[in-house]
Design a protein around this motif. Structure first.
Motif, mmCIF file in Angstrom:
data_model
loop_
_atom_site.group_PDB
_atom_site.id
_atom_site.type_symbol
_atom_site.label_atom_id
_atom_site.label_comp_id
_atom_site.label_asym_id
_atom_site.label_seq_id
_atom_site.Cartn_x
_atom_site.Cartn_y
_atom_site.Cartn_z
ATOM 1 N N GLU A 85 -3.990 15.755 3.772
ATOM 2 C CA GLU A 85 -4.785 15.492 2.572
ATOM 3 C C GLU A 85 -5.514 14.155 2.689
ATOM 4 O OE1 GLU A 85 -2.039 17.975 -0.662
ATOM 5 O OE2 GLU A 85 -1.775 15.806 -0.412
ATOM 6 N N MET A 86 -4.840 13.157 3.264
ATOM 7 C CA MET A 86 -5.462 11.851 3.477
ATOM 8 C C MET A 86 -6.668 11.982 4.406
ATOM 9 S SD MET A 86 -3.803 8.519 5.366
ATOM 10 C CE MET A 86 -3.914 9.335 6.995
ATOM 11 N N ILE A 87 -6.514 12.721 5.503
ATOM 12 C CA ILE A 87 -7.605 12.916 6.457
ATOM 13 C C ILE A 87 -8.779 13.632 5.793
ATOM 14 C CG2 ILE A 87 -8.295 14.138 8.566
ATOM 15 C CD1 ILE A 87 -6.684 11.642 9.146
ATOM 16 N N GLU A 88 -8.485 14.657 5.017
ATOM 17 C CA GLU A 88 -9.545 15.392 4.326
ATOM 18 C C GLU A 88 -10.317 14.486 3.372
ATOM 19 O OE1 GLU A 88 -7.600 18.690 2.485
ATOM 20 O OE2 GLU A 88 -7.110 19.652 4.400
ATOM 21 N N ALA A 89 -9.611 13.606 2.686
ATOM 22 C CA ALA A 89 -10.265 12.667 1.768
ATOM 23 C C ALA A 89 -11.140 11.679 2.536
ATOM 24 C CB ALA A 89 -9.227 11.932 0.934
ATOM 25 N N LEU A 90 -10.648 11.212 3.679
ATOM 26 C CA LEU A 90 -11.416 10.260 4.492
ATOM 27 C C LEU A 90 -12.680 10.901 5.046
ATOM 28 C CD1 LEU A 90 -8.571 8.466 6.513
ATOM 29 C CD2 LEU A 90 -9.957 7.491 4.661
ATOM 30 N N GLU A 91 -12.610 12.189 5.343
ATOM 31 C CA GLU A 91 -13.771 12.895 5.894
ATOM 32 C C GLU A 91 -14.916 13.000 4.892
ATOM 33 O OE1 GLU A 91 -11.740 15.772 9.300
ATOM 34 O OE2 GLU A 91 -11.760 16.447 7.209
ATOM 35 N N GLN A 92 -14.623 12.761 3.618
ATOM 36 C CA GLN A 92 -15.652 12.800 2.580
ATOM 37 C C GLN A 92 -16.314 11.434 2.366
ATOM 38 O OE1 GLN A 92 -16.362 15.899 1.453
ATOM 39 N NE2 GLN A 92 -14.713 16.463 2.877
ATOM 40 N N GLY A 130 -6.682 -12.497 11.711
ATOM 41 C CA GLY A 130 -7.948 -11.893 11.340
ATOM 42 C C GLY A 130 -7.888 -10.442 10.929
ATOM 43 N N TYR A 131 -6.668 -9.866 10.861
ATOM 44 C CA TYR A 131 -6.543 -8.471 10.436
ATOM 45 C C TYR A 131 -6.925 -8.320 8.969
ATOM 46 C CZ TYR A 131 -4.285 -6.638 14.621
ATOM 47 O OH TYR A 131 -4.029 -6.217 15.897
ATOM 48 N N LYS A 132 -7.542 -7.169 8.669
ATOM 49 C CA LYS A 132 -7.927 -6.832 7.301
ATOM 50 C C LYS A 132 -7.414 -5.437 6.976
ATOM 51 C CE LYS A 132 -12.103 -9.667 7.664
ATOM 52 N NZ LYS A 132 -13.586 -9.706 7.514
ATOM 53 N N ARG A 133 -7.106 -5.217 5.712
ATOM 54 C CA ARG A 133 -6.566 -3.925 5.267
ATOM 55 C C ARG A 133 -7.696 -2.961 4.961
ATOM 56 N NH1 ARG A 133 -5.667 -1.983 0.179
ATOM 57 N NH2 ARG A 133 -6.137 -4.035 -0.753
ATOM 58 N N LEU A 134 -7.583 -1.744 5.492
ATOM 59 C CA LEU A 134 -8.565 -0.722 5.186
ATOM 60 C C LEU A 134 -8.316 -0.181 3.779
ATOM 61 C CD1 LEU A 134 -8.634 0.885 8.690
ATOM 62 C CD2 LEU A 134 -10.683 0.224 7.433
ATOM 63 N N GLY A 135 -9.394 -0.008 3.012
ATOM 64 C CA GLY A 135 -9.278 0.287 1.591
ATOM 65 C C GLY A 135 -8.995 1.734 1.246
ATOM 66 N N PHE A 136 -7.816 2.223 1.607
ATOM 67 C CA PHE A 136 -7.367 3.548 1.166
ATOM 68 C C PHE A 136 -5.850 3.603 1.263
ATOM 69 C CE2 PHE A 136 -7.639 4.014 5.729
ATOM 70 C CZ PHE A 136 -6.689 4.954 6.085
ATOM 71 N N ASN A 149 -18.018 4.973 4.575
ATOM 72 C CA ASN A 149 -17.479 3.694 5.041
ATOM 73 C C ASN A 149 -16.223 3.339 4.249
ATOM 74 O OD1 ASN A 149 -19.615 2.760 6.978
ATOM 75 N ND2 ASN A 149 -20.891 2.968 5.152
ATOM 76 N N LEU A 150 -15.403 2.503 4.854
ATOM 77 C CA LEU A 150 -14.191 2.015 4.214
ATOM 78 C C LEU A 150 -14.245 0.487 4.175
ATOM 79 C CD1 LEU A 150 -11.673 4.296 6.118
ATOM 80 C CD2 LEU A 150 -12.270 4.487 3.699
ATOM 81 N N SER A 151 -13.840 -0.071 3.055
ATOM 82 C CA SER A 151 -13.844 -1.523 2.907
ATOM 83 C C SER A 151 -12.775 -2.164 3.773
ATOM 84 C CB SER A 151 -13.613 -1.914 1.454
ATOM 85 O OG SER A 151 -14.637 -1.425 0.627
ATOM 86 N N LEU A 152 -13.082 -3.329 4.314
ATOM 87 C CA LEU A 152 -12.094 -4.165 5.000
ATOM 88 C C LEU A 152 -11.702 -5.265 4.031
ATOM 89 C CD1 LEU A 152 -13.699 -4.389 8.564
ATOM 90 C CD2 LEU A 152 -11.577 -3.206 7.960
ATOM 91 N N LEU A 153 -10.457 -5.224 3.571
ATOM 92 C CA LEU A 153 -9.993 -6.083 2.489
ATOM 93 C C LEU A 153 -9.025 -7.149 2.994
ATOM 94 C CD1 LEU A 153 -9.311 -3.151 0.003
ATOM 95 C CD2 LEU A 153 -11.351 -4.622 0.074
ATOM 96 N N PRO A 154 -8.878 -8.241 2.285
ATOM 97 C CA PRO A 154 -7.918 -9.267 2.699
ATOM 98 C C PRO A 154 -6.489 -8.718 2.692
ATOM 99 C CG PRO A 154 -9.401 -10.113 1.015
ATOM 100 C CD PRO A 154 -9.623 -8.632 1.075
ATOM 101 N N LEU A 155 -5.670 -9.195 3.610
ATOM 102 C CA LEU A 155 -4.252 -8.830 3.641
ATOM 103 C C LEU A 155 -3.498 -9.676 2.616
ATOM 104 C CD1 LEU A 155 -2.968 -8.325 7.290
ATOM 105 C CD2 LEU A 155 -2.919 -6.714 5.411
ATOM 106 N N GLU A 205 5.165 3.154 3.897
ATOM 107 C CA GLU A 205 5.416 1.735 3.622
ATOM 108 C C GLU A 205 4.474 0.800 4.376
ATOM 109 O OE1 GLU A 205 7.888 3.748 4.744
ATOM 110 O OE2 GLU A 205 9.125 4.066 2.963
ATOM 111 N N LEU A 206 3.406 1.373 4.988
ATOM 112 C CA LEU A 206 2.509 0.553 5.788
ATOM 113 C C LEU A 206 1.073 0.694 5.305
ATOM 114 C CD1 LEU A 206 4.507 2.316 8.065
ATOM 115 C CD2 LEU A 206 3.813 0.294 9.338
ATOM 116 N N ASP A 207 0.257 -0.290 5.673
ATOM 117 C CA ASP A 207 -1.183 -0.219 5.489
ATOM 118 C C ASP A 207 -1.829 -0.100 6.862
ATOM 119 O OD1 ASP A 207 -1.367 -0.648 2.625
ATOM 120 O OD2 ASP A 207 -0.758 -2.721 3.021
ATOM 121 N N LEU A 208 -2.907 0.691 6.946
ATOM 122 C CA LEU A 208 -3.683 0.697 8.174
ATOM 123 C C LEU A 208 -4.662 -0.463 8.103
ATOM 124 C CD1 LEU A 208 -4.238 2.129 10.866
ATOM 125 C CD2 LEU A 208 -6.032 3.421 9.696
ATOM 126 N N CYS A 209 -4.630 -1.292 9.127
ATOM 127 C CA CYS A 209 -5.444 -2.503 9.145
ATOM 128 C C CYS A 209 -6.306 -2.542 10.403
ATOM 129 C CB CYS A 209 -4.541 -3.739 9.077
ATOM 130 S SG CYS A 209 -3.522 -3.804 7.578
#
Length: 223
Positions: free
Chosen positions: A207-214, A145-151, A217-223, A167-171
């Motif tokens: 830089e990733m954190i700064e972008a996320l702070e803007q 049931g894990y889903k990939r976060l869209g960033f 919501n983030l999409s939960l996408l299929p793996l 080399e990883l996705d946050l899910c």
């Protein structure tokens, strides 16, 4: 099979566990042996091994943040095929997390995990253990049931050398399987807490954190 918690580097099972980690994971994903002392003694970090006939055949580390109402699976290692180790660890971990959530008085929203993208980690054999193959693991975690976060995700190397690991996705595994989004604020707060232990973070992580702070919501996408 036994599910045994490790809370000291002096536990002889820990040496076997650490050797298994080094055999399976890339060096930048494995914390140096002596640096495990404090994490193992931290009551919030839960490290368990699967022991079959006296041998460590699998391990998992995870934690529960009751203020965020989320868990994080740090890693799961299956050291041998054909014993049902993956299902055993997943079931025992979930039961434990549900008990922790119940004790907190608030329901668990879900569980984070960093999942290898098999197309970006092709050069690593993961100890030659087929259940640890990134293609296999990704499909199994999708089934769970894990889903990939869209960033685009990077994380600081656990060697604490300031290098980025990409080399990883946050899910995220939501307890509501119909959920399609996750609050970006929750992801930011979680990542800041989770990686607070590493002083040397790469520029790309900040830089990733700064972008996320803007984002809201983030999409939960299929793996």
């Amino acid at each position: 099979m036994e599910f045994i918690r490790i809370q000291s580097i002096d536990n002889p099972l820990f040496r076997s566990m650490h050797d298994l980690m080094k055999e399976v994971f890339p060096p930048e994903e494995v914390l140096e042996y002596s640096l495990w002392k404090e994490p193992l003694e931290d009551p919030g970090i839960r490290v368990f091994v699967a022991v079959h006939e006296g041998k460590v055949v699998g391990t998992t580390e995870y934690r529960y943040y009751d203020d965020f109402q989320v868990a994080m699976t740090d890693f799961t290692i299956i050291g041998q095929a054909g014993l049902g180790i993956g299902r055993f660890l997943a079931r025992k971990r979930w039961d434990d997390l549900q008990a922790l959530a119940a004790a907190s008085g608030k329901p668990m929203l879900g569980m984070f995990a960093e999942i290898y993208d098999p197309y970006r980690i092709e050069g690593h054999a993961f100890g030659g253990v087929k259940p640890m193959d990134p293609f296999v693991r990704r499909e199994v975690l999708s089934h769970l049931g894990y889903k990939r976060l869209g960033f685009s995700y990077v994380h600081p190397s656990w060697e604490n050398d300031g290098e980025a690991v990409a080399e990883l996705d946050l899910c995220f595994l939501p307890t509501d399987e119909d959920q399609t989004e996750l609050q970006a604020k929750l992801v930011v707060n979680f990542l800041k807490r989770y990686y607070a232990v590493l002083a040397n973070k790469p520029k790309s992580w900040h830089e990733m954190i700064e972008a996320l702070e803007q984002k809201n919501n983030l999409s939960l996408l299929p793996l």
